[in-house]
Design a protein around this motif. Structure first.
Motif, short mmCIF file in Angstrom:
data_model
loop_
_atom_site.label_atom_id
_atom_site.label_comp_id
_atom_site.label_asym_id
_atom_site.label_seq_id
_atom_site.Cartn_x
_atom_site.Cartn_y
_atom_site.Cartn_z
N SER A 95 -8.27 -10.13 1.43
CA SER A 95 -8.27 -9.61 2.80
C SER A 95 -8.95 -8.24 2.83
N ALA A 108 -1.13 -5.49 1.30
CA ALA A 108 -2.53 -5.88 1.11
C ALA A 108 -2.56 -7.21 0.39
N LEU A 130 -2.12 0.89 -4.54
CA LEU A 130 -1.08 -0.12 -4.35
C LEU A 130 0.11 0.19 -5.25
N ILE A 146 -6.07 -1.03 7.18
CA ILE A 146 -4.71 -1.03 6.63
C ILE A 146 -4.15 0.38 6.57
N VAL A 153 0.85 -1.19 0.00
CA VAL A 153 0.00 0.00 0.00
C VAL A 153 0.88 1.24 0.00
N VAL A 169 -9.87 -4.49 3.45
CA VAL A 169 -9.04 -3.33 3.79
C VAL A 169 -9.90 -2.14 4.23
#
Length: 389
Positions: A224, A220, A101, A214, A81, A226
């Motif tokens: 999952s 990341a 990202l 996050i 990230v 965020v």
């Protein structure tokens, strides 16, 4: 003992007897006065007239407030990230950039796939040119062979060259052996470009950032969560209906929703859905009610109570519930009959928190005791202090 002493003794005994008799007579007279007074005592009561009215039965359902839409954002690709542009509680619009990202590796892949595609296209062009040249050469060699200017072996060399060129290029379809390579390179390039787009994560709906899991610099992972974005303009309350009440709930019906943590006044709600199948654990039927949250006072997780009308009746004899007394398995009331209380058994219909429908046992206009009835028996003398109008 001489005669004089005996005479005095008799006089004393007689006096004592007279005193005892007087006391006994006074006590008896007093008891008679008390009994007479008690017989004349009356019990003060308050009464109401049996009148016709309307009753509405309300079902109360406990529930929890939740956002009408709540989207958990999960990256499609993994990566480091580099930027998170929002905080919890921040309003966002659909399509707004939320986080980024690292795209360094993906940009390099795009360049590689672009080069591979160009090379494949160049190979395809070369195959076309080779075919055209082999075709021209074959026609020329055929003419020379017919004139006897070249040998058979030279002719065969020209035919084999054309066959190899034709194998690499089919003029009818315009395809070459490198066509598959071109398609593969194009697919790889397209996939890399999609991955580049996936490095920029945007809001899927208008709403408020409800969760942030996050920070910049962290990795990341695909799958999952965020971020979470929730639409707080409209909220839903979810609860469970007992089977005895489920058939009174219909999608589209209006209900009142009380959320005391947000407002003392009820919210106007609309039934959005009612499950046709009972939950195997709670044995209840889930109900969902939608309510507006224009002032943003409602928050997810707040306790709520849905008030839903189950039955409503009009023009029926009604009586305050406080007038009712339990007598075994019967319900009784006391009716004013002259200056006495008359016990009356009644049959009830619809019952609310403070009123009850009288199905039988009373007539409209009769006066029923609503205060003091706990001290009455059938035939007790009463005096009406108030009510009955």
């Amino acid at each position: 003992m001489n005669f004089k002493q005996r005479k005095i003794q008799i006089a004393v005994i007689t006096a004592v007897i007279l005193v005892i008799a007087a006391i006994a007579w006074g006590a008896l007279a007093k008891n008679k006065d008390v009994s007479a007074t008690q017989a004349e005592e009356v019990t003060p009561v308050k009464v109401v007239k049996v009148a016709k009215g309307e009753l509405t039965s309300i079902v109360k359902i406990s529930g929890k407030v939740a956002a009408s839409k709540e989207v958990t954002i999960v990256p499609k690709i993994g990566g480091k990230v580099t930027e998170v542009r929002v905080e919890v509680g921040q309003e966002v619009k659909r399509g707004e950039l939320l986080m980024v990202l690292d795209d360094t590796d993906i940009c390099a892949q795009i360049k590689l796939h672009e080069a591979t595609l160009e090379a494949s296209k160049a190979g395809q062009q070369q195959a076309v040119i080779a075919y055209q040249e082999a075709q021209i050469n074959l026609e020329r060699m055929k003419s020379l062979f017919a004139q006897g200017a070249i040998s058979k072996s030279q002719m065969e060399v020209a035919e084999n060259g054309f066959a190899r060129a034709a194998a690499a290029y089919a003029p009818d379809s315009g395809s070459t052996q490198t066509a598959a390579q071109i398609k593969q390179a194009q697919a790889q390039l397209e996939a890399a470009k999609i991955n580049l787009q996936n490095t920029r994560i945007t809001a899927p709906i208008d709403g408020i950032v409800a969760a942030k899991n996050i920070e910049p610099g962290e990795m990341a992972g695909p799958g999952s969560p965020v971020l979470t974005v929730a639409d707080m303009d409209q909220m839903v309350v979810k609860g469970n209906l007992p089977e005895s009440e489920v058939n009174f709930a219909k999608p589209g019906d209006e209900v009142k929703v009380y959320v005391t943590a947000a407002n003392n006044e009820p919210y106007k709600g609309c039934i959005e859905s009612v499950s046709p199948i009972a939950d195997p654990v709670t044995k209840g039927y889930s109900i969902k009610v939608r309510i507006e949250n224009g002032n943003q006072l409602l928050k997810g997780g707040m306790a709520a109570e849905i008030h839903m009308v189950s039955e409503a009746r009009d023009d029926i004899p009604v009586l305050p519930r406080e007038a009712l007394l339990d007598q075994g398995d019967r319900k009784i009331v006391y009716v004013v009959n002259g200056n006495k209380a008359q016990e009356r058994a009644v049959t009830l219909g619809l019952i609310t928190d403070d009123m009850a429908e009288i199905v039988s046992g009373l007539n409209a206009g009769e006066q029923v005791v609503v205060s003091g009835q706990q001290f009455l028996t059938d035939g007790t003398k009463i005096t009406v202090e108030s009510g009955g109008e």
